[in-house]
Design an enzyme around this catalytic site. Sequence first.
Site, PDB file in Angstrom:
ATOM      1  N   LYS A 171       0.821  -1.222   0.000  1.00  0.00           N
ATOM      2  CA  LYS A 171       0.000   0.000   0.000  1.00  0.00           C
ATOM      3  C   LYS A 171       0.851   1.266   0.000  1.00  0.00           C
ATOM      4  CE  LYS A 171      -2.463  -0.511   3.743  1.00  0.00           C
ATOM      5  NZ  LYS A 171      -2.058  -1.839   4.264  1.00  0.00           N
TER       6      LYS A 171
ATOM      7  N   ARG B 238      -9.842   1.389   8.346  1.00  0.00           N
ATOM      8  CA  ARG B 238      -9.434   0.015   8.614  1.00  0.00           C
ATOM      9  C   ARG B 238     -10.628  -0.857   8.964  1.00  0.00           C
ATOM     10  NH1 ARG B 238      -3.920   0.491   8.412  1.00  0.00           N
ATOM     11  NH2 ARG B 238      -2.829  -1.081   9.612  1.00  0.00           N
TER      12      ARG B 238
ATOM     13  N   ARG C 218      10.925  -6.807   5.597  1.00  0.00           N
ATOM     14  CA  ARG C 218      10.850  -5.373   5.879  1.00  0.00           C
ATOM     15  C   ARG C 218      11.254  -5.079   7.324  1.00  0.00           C
ATOM     16  NH1 ARG C 218       5.206  -2.457   5.011  1.00  0.00           N
ATOM     17  NH2 ARG C 218       4.793  -2.985   7.174  1.00  0.00           N
TER      18      ARG C 218
ATOM     19  N   ARG D 272      11.228  -2.043  12.217  1.00  0.00           N
ATOM     20  CA  ARG D 272       9.924  -1.677  12.782  1.00  0.00           C
ATOM     21  C   ARG D 272       9.559  -2.628  13.906  1.00  0.00           C
ATOM     22  NH1 ARG D 272       5.161  -0.237   8.522  1.00  0.00           N
ATOM     23  NH2 ARG D 272       3.915  -1.102  10.222  1.00  0.00           N
TER      24      ARG D 272
ATOM     25  N   ARG E 219      -1.383  -9.033  12.926  1.00  0.00           N
ATOM     26  CA  ARG E 219      -1.867  -7.928  12.075  1.00  0.00           C
ATOM     27  C   ARG E 219      -2.629  -8.460  10.872  1.00  0.00           C
ATOM     28  NH1 ARG E 219       3.408  -5.328  10.879  1.00  0.00           N
ATOM     29  NH2 ARG E 219       2.280  -3.954   9.496  1.00  0.00           N
TER      30      ARG E 219
HETATM   31  P1  AMP Z   1       0.268   0.485   8.903  1.00  0.00           P
HETATM   32  O1  AMP Z   1       1.535   1.247   8.717  1.00  0.00           O
HETATM   33  O2  AMP Z   1      -0.872   0.987   8.057  1.00  0.00           O
HETATM   34  O3  AMP Z   1       0.449  -1.009   8.769  1.00  0.00           O
HETATM   35  O4  AMP Z   1      -0.199   0.738  10.412  1.00  0.00           O
HETATM   36  C1  AMP Z   1       0.616   0.374  11.515  1.00  0.00           C
HETATM   37  C2  AMP Z   1      -0.223   0.307  12.772  1.00  0.00           C
HETATM   38  O5  AMP Z   1      -0.806   1.588  13.036  1.00  0.00           O
HETATM   39  C3  AMP Z   1      -1.394  -0.657  12.720  1.00  0.00           C
HETATM   40  O6  AMP Z   1      -1.029  -1.990  13.047  1.00  0.00           O
HETATM   41  C4  AMP Z   1      -2.338  -0.043  13.757  1.00  0.00           C
HETATM   42  O7  AMP Z   1      -1.890  -0.326  15.075  1.00  0.00           O
HETATM   43  C5  AMP Z   1      -2.129   1.443  13.539  1.00  0.00           C
HETATM   44  N1  AMP Z   1      -3.083   2.011  12.537  1.00  0.00           N
HETATM   45  C6  AMP Z   1      -2.799   2.523  11.317  1.00  0.00           C
HETATM   46  N2  AMP Z   1      -3.898   2.962  10.700  1.00  0.00           N
HETATM   47  C7  AMP Z   1      -4.921   2.722  11.548  1.00  0.00           C
HETATM   48  C8  AMP Z   1      -6.334   2.947  11.485  1.00  0.00           C
HETATM   49  N3  AMP Z   1      -6.916   3.489  10.404  1.00  0.00           N
HETATM   50  N4  AMP Z   1      -7.071   2.560  12.562  1.00  0.00           N
HETATM   51  C9  AMP Z   1      -6.520   2.016  13.647  1.00  0.00           C
HETATM   52  N5  AMP Z   1      -5.212   1.767  13.770  1.00  0.00           N
HETATM   53  C10 AMP Z   1      -4.397   2.115  12.739  1.00  0.00           C
END
Ligand code: AMP
Length: 194
Positions: free
Chosen positions: A13, A88, A127, A133, A144
């Site tokens: 993404k 999400r 990654r 991370r 996740r």
């Molecule tokens: P990402 O980089 O999109 O994989 O997001 C990393 C982490 O941030 C996720 O595992 C969630 O803990 C949090 N996160 C990101 N976007 C959201 C969202 N829209 N709603 C809730 N938690 C989020």
Amino acid sequence: MRLLLIGAPGAGKGTQATRIAEHFGVAHISSGDLLRHHVARGTSIGRRAKDYMDRGDLVPDALVMDMLRKPVIKATKAGGYVLDGFPRTVEQAQAAYRVAKGLGASVQVAVLLEVDSATLVARLVARGEEAGRSDDTQEVIEHRIAVYEERTQPLIDYYRQRERLVTVNGDRPVDEVTWSVIVQLERVRRLLTD
Ligand code: AMP
């Protein structure tokens, strides 16, 4: 052009959102990146979000909505956005729609990046090793992906029924994926302006 990307963790993404945003000259807004910045700066949002993120759980809706309101409104005024990582859940999508519709900021098209789950785990482990991370360990990754399947996948039907949904196979080389998304989005853009 106002669009959002749906895809499991590791579906690509972030990479695709950057390229799509550049192509259409709109802002790339990543909820995960914004949250990581808040954590790094130790802001009140960051302090409240950190534990959820480390476990691979979703951060509470109110935090994410507060954090995104300004950037989304600003981007809408400047020509649009590519949202990456938000919404999400169907609840987030509904809440965002209620706020955005009166402002002319609601999403016009959703893009689904489909990637096989074995590929996802391999990409995320690689990654985590590269970027360090804290949520890219095998156990958290699997959690996740489970959260994605349970909470985020229902969004696909939500957008299929409401907005335009563009689906691409994200298992191919990144340039091919970008090309395929952009070709489809150009078609949608023509329909939106007609
Ligand atoms: P990402 O980089 O999109 O994989 O997001 C990393 C982490 O941030 C996720 O595992 C969630 O803990 C949090 N996160 C990101 N976007 C959201 C969202 N829209 N709603 C809730 N938690 C989020």
